[in-house]
Design a protein around this motif. Sequence first.
Motif, PDB file in Angstrom:
ATOM      1  N   ALA A  94       0.832  -1.203   0.000  1.00 30.11           N
ATOM      2  CA  ALA A  94       0.000   0.000   0.000  1.00 30.11           C
ATOM      3  C   ALA A  94       0.872   1.259   0.000  1.00 30.11           C
ATOM      4  N   LEU A  95       1.936   1.243   0.795  1.00 36.84           N
ATOM      5  CA  LEU A  95       2.848   2.387   0.849  1.00 36.84           C
ATOM      6  C   LEU A  95       3.511   2.642  -0.504  1.00 36.84           C
ATOM      7  N   GLU A  96       3.866   1.576  -1.184  1.00 31.56           N
ATOM      8  CA  GLU A  96       4.491   1.714  -2.507  1.00 31.56           C
ATOM      9  C   GLU A  96       3.544   2.418  -3.482  1.00 31.56           C
ATOM     10  N   ILE A  97       2.284   2.009  -3.450  1.00 35.34           N
ATOM     11  CA  ILE A  97       1.291   2.615  -4.345  1.00 35.34           C
ATOM     12  C   ILE A  97       1.017   4.059  -3.949  1.00 35.34           C
ATOM     13  N   LEU A  98       0.864   4.303  -2.657  1.00 35.73           N
ATOM     14  CA  LEU A  98       0.557   5.665  -2.187  1.00 35.73           C
ATOM     15  C   LEU A  98       1.703   6.629  -2.444  1.00 35.73           C
ATOM     16  N   ALA A  99       2.933   6.141  -2.336  1.00 32.21           N
ATOM     17  CA  ALA A  99       4.086   6.989  -2.650  1.00 32.21           C
ATOM     18  C   ALA A  99       4.060   7.400  -4.118  1.00 32.21           C
ATOM     19  N   VAL A 145       1.318   7.570  -6.053  1.00 28.65           N
ATOM     20  CA  VAL A 145       0.202   8.512  -6.245  1.00 28.65           C
ATOM     21  C   VAL A 145       0.606   9.904  -5.770  1.00 28.65           C
ATOM     22  N   GLN A 146       1.236   9.966  -4.603  1.00 24.10           N
ATOM     23  CA  GLN A 146       1.663  11.244  -4.056  1.00 24.10           C
ATOM     24  C   GLN A 146       2.641  11.946  -4.987  1.00 24.10           C
ATOM     25  N   ARG A 147       3.450  11.166  -5.660  1.00 25.22           N
ATOM     26  CA  ARG A 147       4.464  11.720  -6.561  1.00 25.22           C
ATOM     27  C   ARG A 147       3.872  12.123  -7.910  1.00 25.22           C
ATOM     28  N   GLU A 148       2.989  11.297  -8.454  1.00 23.26           N
ATOM     29  CA  GLU A 148       2.504  11.510  -9.826  1.00 23.26           C
ATOM     30  C   GLU A 148       1.129  12.162  -9.904  1.00 23.26           C
ATOM     31  N   LEU A 149       0.271  11.917  -8.911  1.00 21.49           N
ATOM     32  CA  LEU A 149      -1.093  12.474  -8.922  1.00 21.49           C
ATOM     33  C   LEU A 149      -1.403  13.088  -7.564  1.00 21.49           C
ATOM     34  N   PRO A 150      -0.623  14.085  -7.144  1.00 29.23           N
ATOM     35  CA  PRO A 150      -0.764  14.632  -5.789  1.00 29.23           C
ATOM     36  C   PRO A 150      -2.126  15.282  -5.551  1.00 29.23           C
ATOM     37  N   SER A 151      -2.637  15.099  -4.347  1.00 27.65           N
ATOM     38  CA  SER A 151      -3.886  15.722  -3.936  1.00 27.65           C
ATOM     39  C   SER A 151      -3.937  15.694  -2.415  1.00 27.65           C
ATOM     40  N   GLU A 152      -4.835  16.463  -1.854  1.00 30.66           N
ATOM     41  CA  GLU A 152      -4.996  16.467  -0.404  1.00 30.66           C
ATOM     42  C   GLU A 152      -5.381  15.083   0.096  1.00 30.66           C
ATOM     43  N   THR A 153      -6.292  14.423  -0.609  1.00 21.62           N
ATOM     44  CA  THR A 153      -6.731  13.081  -0.223  1.00 21.62           C
ATOM     45  C   THR A 153      -5.581  12.083  -0.264  1.00 21.62           C
ATOM     46  N   ALA A 154      -4.749  12.182  -1.312  1.00 19.21           N
ATOM     47  CA  ALA A 154      -3.611  11.278  -1.444  1.00 19.21           C
ATOM     48  C   ALA A 154      -2.609  11.499  -0.311  1.00 19.21           C
ATOM     49  N   THR A 155      -2.374  12.745   0.035  1.00 21.19           N
ATOM     50  CA  THR A 155      -1.435  13.066   1.115  1.00 21.19           C
ATOM     51  C   THR A 155      -1.897  12.469   2.434  1.00 21.19           C
ATOM     52  N   ALA A 214      -4.002   9.964   2.898  1.00 23.18           N
ATOM     53  CA  ALA A 214      -3.960   8.496   2.830  1.00 23.18           C
ATOM     54  C   ALA A 214      -2.528   7.990   3.022  1.00 23.18           C
ATOM     55  N   TYR A 215      -1.582   8.652   2.396  1.00 26.70           N
ATOM     56  CA  TYR A 215      -0.174   8.261   2.516  1.00 26.70           C
ATOM     57  C   TYR A 215       0.310   8.435   3.960  1.00 26.70           C
ATOM     58  N   ALA A 216      -0.071   9.543   4.582  1.00 29.08           N
ATOM     59  CA  ALA A 216       0.326   9.805   5.969  1.00 29.08           C
ATOM     60  C   ALA A 216      -0.230   8.732   6.909  1.00 29.08           C
ATOM     61  N   LEU A 235       6.834   9.942  12.438  1.00 29.32           N
ATOM     62  CA  LEU A 235       7.604  11.143  12.129  1.00 29.32           C
ATOM     63  C   LEU A 235       7.576  11.438  10.640  1.00 29.32           C
ATOM     64  N   ASP A 236       7.711  10.386   9.809  1.00 29.88           N
ATOM     65  CA  ASP A 236       7.636  10.579   8.353  1.00 29.88           C
ATOM     66  C   ASP A 236       6.255  11.103   7.957  1.00 29.88           C
ATOM     67  N   ALA A 237       5.209  10.579   8.606  1.00 20.99           N
ATOM     68  CA  ALA A 237       3.848  11.028   8.312  1.00 20.99           C
ATOM     69  C   ALA A 237       3.690  12.500   8.684  1.00 20.99           C
ATOM     70  N   PHE A 238       4.219  12.861   9.835  1.00 19.11           N
ATOM     71  CA  PHE A 238       4.144  14.250  10.293  1.00 19.11           C
ATOM     72  C   PHE A 238       4.875  15.181   9.329  1.00 19.11           C
ATOM     73  N   GLN A 239       6.056  14.810   8.900  1.00 19.32           N
ATOM     74  CA  GLN A 239       6.841  15.654   8.002  1.00 19.32           C
ATOM     75  C   GLN A 239       6.159  15.807   6.642  1.00 19.32           C
TER      76      GLN A 239
END
Length: 492
Positions: free
Chosen positions: A249-254, A256-266, A268-270, A280-284
């Motif tokens: 899931a993290l691989e896919i979300l990373a 999406v965050q890189r190629e199709l960024p959105s508030e929802t994607a951010t 979900a990734y966090a 800490l990574d989620a917070f950053q």
Amino acid sequence: MGIKSIKLAIPLLLLSSQVTFGQLAAKKGVTQDELYKHLNGLFQKDTEASKAEVLKEAEFLAKSKREEDLLLAGQIYRGLEKTAQEEAIKKSITKKFPKGITARNEAFGKLFEKNGPGAQQTELLYAELIKKFPEASFEEKNRGIYGYGISAIAQQYASEKNLDKVSYYLDLLKTRENYTNAIFAIGRELNQQKEYIYTQAMLEPVYLKLSQQKAAANEQKNNAGLQYLGGISLQYAEALLGNQQVDKALEILAKVQRELPSETATIAYAKALEAKGKSLDAFQLLETEVIKNGKEPKLMAELLPLYSKLNNSLSDTASYLKGLNARIDETLVSKLQGEMVKKDAPQFSLVDRSGKEVSLASMKGKVVVLDFWATWCGPCKMSFPGMQAAVNKYVNDPDVAFLFINTWQKEENYKELVNNFINENKYSFHVLYDEMKDRDKSVVTAYGVKGIPTKVIIDKEGFIRFQSSGGGADVEKIVHEISTKIELAKKG
């Protein structure tokens, strides 16, 4: 009264080398694209002559014996605000074509009602509809509604957790254009019900296909369904998380965050990072997005609890927010400085609600904020609470003036509509009325506005420093951005 361009969604089936239309009657070999281009060109000219010409086209089409032509005539009458003619066309279609496109679409409407019958009743209704309106009796381009009917049944069964029926109807949809749309809707429903095993299996092949399609899109120019890639990816990742496949899931979300960024994607990734123990990574990640895009409520709702968690609830949140605001300001100023322009602001003189003439020249020495809007414009009205807050902030500043230019109103009684709207909402806006009849003489045209709302910031010397379109509902964000632009414009 002005007319507006229409998007002609109803195809004409009479087009062939021997068919002619209204003012195109002298031409041979008229194509569908040529007709649409001709009609939209007439609408965009927005002159009395163009209105007269397009009316002749509508009158010609209204005499046709084909339903598609009558539908197009009705669209044209609507664009010309010929309500009586449009209604007459609608009534005539119902009588002339009891088993045509219009009658069929109205009957199918029951399938798509939000509070409609249960899945089994929807299934029976669909069976009745296809018996009364056989799909084969319509041309291929007019059959799309059947796929959406099947999708409606599948979604109903999904809400009832009848996965066997969902699978059956999805199989029927596989060769139809709306298959990806159906998968998206059903995936959302089943994820909410935590049917993650089924959802993962359903979404995975679609996700892989769309990903491959995106990779090859530039070469093949095949973008069908790609608008769903972001949503499908997020749903697939959600199902993976539900099935405890966090790394995948993290691989896919990373991605999406890189190629199709959105508030929802951010967000979900966090959440996925936090589930992996990487708080800490989620917070950053969240903090970076907030600094870049401002304090969006949904982002802040995730960021602040994480901040408290990481600091064992011992740190001073107020101090953190103060520092965060400073970084947001610094980033926004840097961004806006890069967007600043310097070009002469077209002069104008317009009448306000009290009948007083107001000119831009009389405002020299002030920073002037123009907001082009209309009473029919949803995004314009959505942004008004924020704009009112900005007006309030500068109400005692003699060096700043706000002018709300009402434009593109098609109603004869637009002044009455504007007055009622402003009074009912108790806005303290200084409203000016643009030229409504002759588009070439309007202020909105002089400023090159392509869509509303559009906001323009003019400095004290009469130069445009900022011009942007689009709206939003976040009051704090609107005030922050407008204020920053005003302060930058003050500096020249």
